[in-house]
Motif scaffolding. Structure first.
Motif, PDB file in Angstrom:
ATOM      1  N   UNK A  24     -11.555 -14.299  23.767  1.00 28.89           N
ATOM      2  CA  UNK A  24     -11.903 -15.250  22.717  1.00 28.89           C
ATOM      3  C   UNK A  24     -10.657 -15.605  21.938  1.00 28.89           C
ATOM      4  N   UNK A  25     -10.609 -16.805  21.388  1.00 32.77           N
ATOM      5  CA  UNK A  25      -9.453 -17.239  20.604  1.00 32.77           C
ATOM      6  C   UNK A  25      -9.678 -17.048  19.112  1.00 32.77           C
ATOM      7  N   UNK A  26     -10.895 -16.679  18.689  1.00 29.56           N
ATOM      8  CA  UNK A  26     -11.179 -16.483  17.272  1.00 29.56           C
ATOM      9  C   UNK A  26     -10.598 -15.148  16.823  1.00 29.56           C
ATOM     10  N   UNK A  27      -9.773 -15.145  15.795  1.00 33.71           N
ATOM     11  CA  UNK A  27      -9.137 -13.906  15.366  1.00 33.71           C
ATOM     12  C   UNK A  27      -9.628 -13.406  14.020  1.00 33.71           C
ATOM     13  N   UNK A  28     -10.085 -14.296  13.135  1.00 33.35           N
ATOM     14  CA  UNK A  28     -10.523 -13.875  11.817  1.00 33.35           C
ATOM     15  C   UNK A  28      -9.397 -13.662  10.833  1.00 33.35           C
ATOM     16  N   UNK A  78     -10.832  -5.242   4.941  1.00 33.58           N
ATOM     17  CA  UNK A  78     -12.089  -5.003   4.234  1.00 33.58           C
ATOM     18  C   UNK A  78     -13.202  -4.911   5.271  1.00 33.58           C
ATOM     19  N   UNK A  79     -14.387  -4.533   4.818  1.00 31.58           N
ATOM     20  CA  UNK A  79     -15.563  -4.562   5.677  1.00 31.58           C
ATOM     21  C   UNK A  79     -16.768  -5.008   4.860  1.00 31.58           C
ATOM     22  N   UNK A  80     -17.779  -5.498   5.543  1.00 33.28           N
ATOM     23  CA  UNK A  80     -19.033  -5.922   4.912  1.00 33.28           C
ATOM     24  C   UNK A  80     -20.174  -5.337   5.736  1.00 33.28           C
ATOM     25  N   UNK A  98     -15.788  -5.345  10.261  1.00 37.31           N
ATOM     26  CA  UNK A  98     -14.538  -4.824   9.714  1.00 37.31           C
ATOM     27  C   UNK A  98     -13.386  -5.716  10.155  1.00 37.31           C
ATOM     28  N   UNK A  99     -12.632  -6.234   9.187  1.00 43.46           N
ATOM     29  CA  UNK A  99     -11.467  -7.062   9.481  1.00 43.46           C
ATOM     30  C   UNK A  99     -10.219  -6.198   9.414  1.00 43.46           C
ATOM     31  N   UNK A 100      -9.472  -6.143  10.530  1.00 47.77           N
ATOM     32  CA  UNK A 100      -8.234  -5.385  10.598  1.00 47.77           C
ATOM     33  C   UNK A 100      -7.036  -6.303  10.415  1.00 47.77           C
TER      34      UNK A 100
END
Length: 350
Positions: A24-28, A78-80, A98-100
């Motif tokens: 996937x190309x989506x990185x966030x 962060x995480x949600x 979770x965003x790394x």
């Protein structure tokens, strides 16, 4: 061990059920906490995937520093977490994003998971990488499965506890596919977050030295019933809706003097002062009130501190809890709640 694995509370003797990889190309890279909250699955999707309308949403947790900063990895942005409960059972479904700090770090987290729990079998292909695990616990919903999916630098953890049997791998794949599809839309800019309007935000506790706001949203009223752990959730939610109380303005906070504690605050608008007083009175039970009508007390059953009061036709609730589901709240909650509640009541009455 990384926090994502620890948060699932899954024992090392897990039953392996599948794994998969994709691209996937989506990185966030530019995602904000409210964006990942917007990526959480819609309640209708959860109810459809898990079988019936008795699945209700609980309150979200915004894992933003300073909350639990002492144990949060440096590489974690962060995480949600969004929680759902199956009314009438002990079944639960939690979705954590979770965003790394990089795709490489997120990939390392997945490698660490595999190192801890073993080599995966093949299974449904979701996101950039997917891992499916399961274990049997000694709870009333003993069949626990955990699905990890990486999409760019976001790792999604889906924890499902069922009472009768393990779900099939294909069912877990459908759940993961639905959850990650919405995440993809958010990261691609196709689904946008709706920040809480300033008029709603003004109803939450005023800024001060005791709490740090992590996130705020408007939630369906069933959420407050789940949050408070009422014994008769359907009855009490029905009473609220019969008074046209359909939602709650919700704020998630870190307790500044002990960031291992999370404070949840909410405001309900009733049709009359009497209805607000009656409902809050039922909530506080026999807990004593101060001259302003504020009750602050510890609940042995939930291991949480509560502070509740009315301001005209509004009912206000604060809950101080540990970020760990297996730990009671600290007494560090007591003094801050006793200070915040009067200031908040004054602000709501202005």
């Amino acid at each position: 061990m990384i926090r994502t694995i620890r948060a699932t509370a899954v024992v090392l003797a897990m039953v392996l059920v599948a794994a998969a990889c994709a691209r996937s190309s989506n990185t966030g890279a530019n995602a904000k906490p409210i964006d990942l909250y917007a990526a959480e699955p819609a309640l209708s999707d959860v109810q459809g995937l898990l079988g019936d309308a008795s699945w209700w949403p609980g309150p979200p947790s915004f894992g933003v520093r300073p909350l639990d900063s002492a144990s949060m990895p440096f590489q974690e942005r962060f995480h949600v977490i969004q929680r759902y409960v199956h009314i009438g059972t002990a079944e639960t479904f939690d979705v954590e994003f979770t965003l790394w700090d990089s795709t490489a770090t997120a990939t390392t987290q997945m490698t660490n998971i595999q190192s801890a729990y073993g080599t995966s079998a093949s299974g449904p292909s979701v996101g950039d990488q997917a891992l499916y695990y399961g274990s049997q616990t000694a709870t009333a919903a003993p069949f626990e499965t955990v699905t990890f999916v990486r999409l760019g630098r976001v790792v999604t953890t889906m924890t499902l506890s069922r009472k009768d049997a393990f779900p099939s791998v294909s069912a877990l794949g459908r759940i993961a596919g639905k959850v990650v599809a919405r995440l993809k839309d958010v990261l691609a800019g196709k689904v946008h977050a709706n920040p809480l309007p300033s008029s709603d935000g003004a109803l939450l506790p005023p800024p001060g030295p005791d709490l740090t706001l992590l996130g705020s949203v408007r939630l369906p009223v069933e959420t407050v019933v789940v949050m408070l752990g009422f014994a008769s959730p359907e009855t009490l939610a029905g009473l609220l809706r019969s008074d046209n109380v359909n939602s709650i303005v919700f704020g998630d906070y870190a307790l500044d003097n002990d960031t291992h504690m999370e404070v949840r605050a909410g405001v309900l608008d009733f049709s009359s002062t009497q209805n607000a007083s009656d409902w809050i009175g039922t909530l506080r039970g026999t807990a004593a009130v101060d001259p302003s009508g504020i009750a602050t007390f510890y609940d042995d059953a939930s291991g949480q501190y509560f502070s509740v009061f009315t301001a005209g036709a509004r009912g206000a609730i604060m809950v101080c809890r540990s970020t760990s589901s297996v730990e009671a709240a600290s007494r560090s909650c007591e003094a801050p709640l006793s200070r915040v509640a009067p200031a908040w009541q004054l602000n709501l009455g202005a």
